[in-house]
Design an enzyme around this catalytic site. Structure first.
Site, short mmCIF file in Angstrom:
data_model
loop_
_atom_site.label_atom_id
_atom_site.label_comp_id
_atom_site.label_asym_id
_atom_site.label_seq_id
_atom_site.Cartn_x
_atom_site.Cartn_y
_atom_site.Cartn_z
N ARG A 1 0.78 -1.37 0.12
CA ARG A 1 -0.08 -0.02 -0.09
C ARG A 1 0.97 1.13 0.13
O ARG A 1 0.67 2.12 -0.83
CB ARG A 1 -1.10 -0.03 1.19
CG ARG A 1 -1.58 1.15 1.39
CD ARG A 1 -2.64 1.14 2.82
NE ARG A 1 -3.43 2.19 3.01
CZ ARG A 1 -3.05 3.24 3.58
NH1 ARG A 1 -1.94 3.40 4.15
NH2 ARG A 1 -3.98 4.28 3.86
N ARG B 1 7.99 -19.14 -3.76
CA ARG B 1 9.74 -19.43 -3.93
C ARG B 1 10.02 -20.00 -5.55
O ARG B 1 9.03 -20.68 -5.76
CB ARG B 1 10.08 -20.32 -2.84
CG ARG B 1 9.73 -19.79 -1.80
CD ARG B 1 10.28 -21.03 -0.32
NE ARG B 1 9.43 -20.81 0.97
CZ ARG B 1 9.84 -19.79 1.64
NH1 ARG B 1 10.69 -19.14 1.64
NH2 ARG B 1 9.08 -19.97 3.17
N SER C 1 15.37 -13.12 -1.75
CA SER C 1 14.38 -12.23 -2.70
C SER C 1 15.53 -10.84 -2.73
O SER C 1 15.51 -10.43 -4.13
CB SER C 1 13.15 -11.60 -2.07
OG SER C 1 12.55 -12.56 -1.33
N ASP D 1 11.06 -13.82 10.36
CA ASP D 1 12.36 -14.74 11.12
C ASP D 1 13.18 -13.44 11.66
O ASP D 1 13.95 -13.73 12.66
CB ASP D 1 13.03 -15.25 9.83
CG ASP D 1 12.11 -16.51 9.40
OD1 ASP D 1 11.40 -17.09 10.22
OD2 ASP D 1 12.34 -17.09 8.28
N MET E 1 9.14 -20.79 14.69
CA MET E 1 10.05 -20.74 13.46
C MET E 1 11.12 -19.81 13.54
O MET E 1 11.47 -19.41 14.61
CB MET E 1 8.87 -20.35 12.27
CG MET E 1 7.90 -20.98 11.72
SD MET E 1 7.12 -20.61 10.42
CE MET E 1 6.33 -22.13 9.53
N GLU F 1 11.36 -21.13 30.84
CA GLU F 1 12.57 -21.59 31.85
C GLU F 1 13.81 -21.87 31.06
O GLU F 1 14.64 -22.04 31.57
CB GLU F 1 11.93 -23.06 32.43
CG GLU F 1 11.20 -22.65 33.66
CD GLU F 1 9.86 -21.86 33.44
OE1 GLU F 1 9.28 -22.19 32.59
OE2 GLU F 1 9.50 -21.01 34.43
N LYS G 1 9.87 -26.61 40.69
CA LYS G 1 9.11 -25.90 39.75
C LYS G 1 8.07 -26.88 39.54
O LYS G 1 8.02 -28.04 39.05
CB LYS G 1 9.85 -25.59 38.62
CG LYS G 1 10.62 -24.22 38.88
CD LYS G 1 10.68 -23.23 37.70
CE LYS G 1 9.27 -22.78 37.35
NZ LYS G 1 9.11 -21.30 37.41
N GLU H 1 12.97 -23.82 15.58
CA GLU H 1 12.58 -25.15 14.68
C GLU H 1 14.12 -25.43 13.91
O GLU H 1 14.72 -24.81 13.89
CB GLU H 1 11.75 -24.52 13.26
CG GLU H 1 12.60 -23.56 12.30
CD GLU H 1 11.66 -23.16 11.20
OE1 GLU H 1 10.59 -23.32 10.86
OE2 GLU H 1 12.10 -22.13 10.51
O1 F6P Z 1 10.90 -17.76 6.03
C1 F6P Z 1 9.73 -17.89 6.72
C2 F6P Z 1 9.37 -19.29 7.07
O2 F6P Z 1 8.34 -19.01 7.71
C3 F6P Z 1 10.48 -19.97 8.31
O3 F6P Z 1 10.29 -19.30 9.39
C4 F6P Z 1 10.18 -21.32 7.89
O4 F6P Z 1 11.43 -22.08 8.00
C5 F6P Z 1 9.85 -21.26 6.44
O5 F6P Z 1 9.48 -19.83 6.06
C6 F6P Z 1 8.63 -22.32 6.13
O6 F6P Z 1 8.52 -22.36 4.93
P1 F6P Z 1 7.22 -22.83 4.14
O7 F6P Z 1 6.17 -21.82 4.16
O8 F6P Z 1 7.66 -22.99 2.74
O9 F6P Z 1 6.93 -24.21 4.87
#
Ligand code: F6P
Length: 320
Positions: free
Chosen positions: A22, A73, A106, A128, A170, A188, A215, A224
């Site tokens: 926008r 992608r 990108s 991220d 993620m 923790e 605890k 991840e």
């Molecule tokens: O880059 C953003 C992200 O969400 C990462 O955190 C994750 O590893 C990846 O994209 C997941 O990609 P996709 O949506 O292709 O599963």
């Protein structure tokens, strides 16, 4: 003077991308520049999936998650032939410059196009927070809010059941979502690419928290791609006082209405992108550093080491 620009979103979507689209569109139109939306990232450049954008096309999108232009992608975009075809398509459509909203992949695409004659400006759109040249990426704040809301809920049930919740978030090799969530939720333990991972150490620490600190429950935030969190939860159940449960927050982190902070960042960065293109600058990326809008050559940004998070990890340790 640039007369027609394109805008695209690429890679994983992020809340706030629409606010950036926008901003780019409105600022450009208000300067007499035509704007073309490219659907589905670089794939849309290849397929000539173009749509002229008007003031009205970007009305009522500020508060929407995802990206109205769609994202994709396209690993083939690294190939010279694919890039050349995209350049041809852009020229045929009269698009002289491009704003690319996405992650570092990108940015690399934008740099290649700039070197081939189409000025591109990169805006950091990803949850991220792993893009150099800015303190925070567009989407990080909203994803963090989602993580915090969910971990707060998990804490309620973990404390009722004497459980250890292992929560995977993620980050794509960047620990910021895990670290910021861990601090905000009073977790923790936090495990990220920066902390490294040693299963025995995790079990030992949880044993200590259960047996010595008494605890009632524990929250472990983990980035991840580090370990199998279900397997870790089973180990926790068998080797500590806690019963372990794993939760993978997954793609829920990518959705939702952007926070005001993400909308602000996106609007400011969109403005800067158009200003740079009007000055004839390409191959740069935009960021906000110490609350000041900034831009640097993409190449330089990609080579910069990431800002250290040492102070935040130290804070986390001191708060446990
Ligand atoms: O880059 C953003 C992200 O969400 C990462 O955190 C994750 O590893 C990846 O994209 C997941 O990609 P996709 O949506 O292709 O599963």
């Amino acid at each position: 003077m640039v007369r027609k620009i394109g805008v695209l979103t690429s890679g994983g979507d992020a809340p706030g991308m629409n606010a950036a689209i926008r901003s780019v569109t409105r600022i450009a139109l208000n300067n007499g520049i035509e704007v073309v939306g490219v659907h589905n990232g670089y794939k849309g450049l290849l397929d000539e999936n173009f749509e002229p954008l008007t003031r009205a096309s970007v009305s009522d999108i500020m508060d929407r998650g995802g990206t109205v232009l769609g994202s994709a992608r396209l690993p083939e975009f690294r190939e010279d032939e694919v890039q050349n075809q995209c350049i041809k398509n852009l020229k045929r459509a009269g698009i002289e410059a491009l704003v690319v909203i996405g992650g570092d992949g990108s940015y690399r695409g934008g740099l290649s196009l700039t070197r081939k004659g189409i000025n591109c400006i990169g805006l950091p759109g990803t949850i991220d927070n792993d893009i150099p040249g800015t303190d925070f990426t567009i989407g990080f704040d909203t994803a963090l809010q989602t993580c915090v809301e969910n971990v707060d809920k998990l804490r309620d049930t973990s404390s009722s059941h004497h459980r250890c919740s292992i929560v995977e978030v993620m980050g794509n090799h960047c620990g910021d979502l895990a670290l910021y969530t861990a601090i905000s939720c009073g977790a923790e333990m936090v495990i990220t690419p920066e902390t490294g991972y040693d299963e025995l150490e995790v079990i030992e620490k949880l044993r200590y928290l259960g047996e010595a600190v008494h605890k009632n429950h524990a929250i472990v935030l983990i980035s991840e791609k580090i370990c199998d969190v279900d397997a870790l939860a089973k180990k926790v159940t068998s080797m500590t006082d806690f019963s372990g449960r794993a939760t993978v927050l997954g793609h829920i982190q990518r959705g939702g209405s952007p926070t005001p902070m993400d909308r602000m960042r996106a609007s400011r960065m969109g403005e800067k992108a158009v200003d740079l293109l009007m000055e004839g600058i390409g191959g740069h990326c935009v960021g906000i550093i110490d609350n000041e809008i900034a831009s640097v050559p993409i190449q330089e940004a990609l080579e910069r080491p990431r800002k250290s998070r040492k102070a935040l990890y130290r804070l986390f340790d001191r708060l446990v």
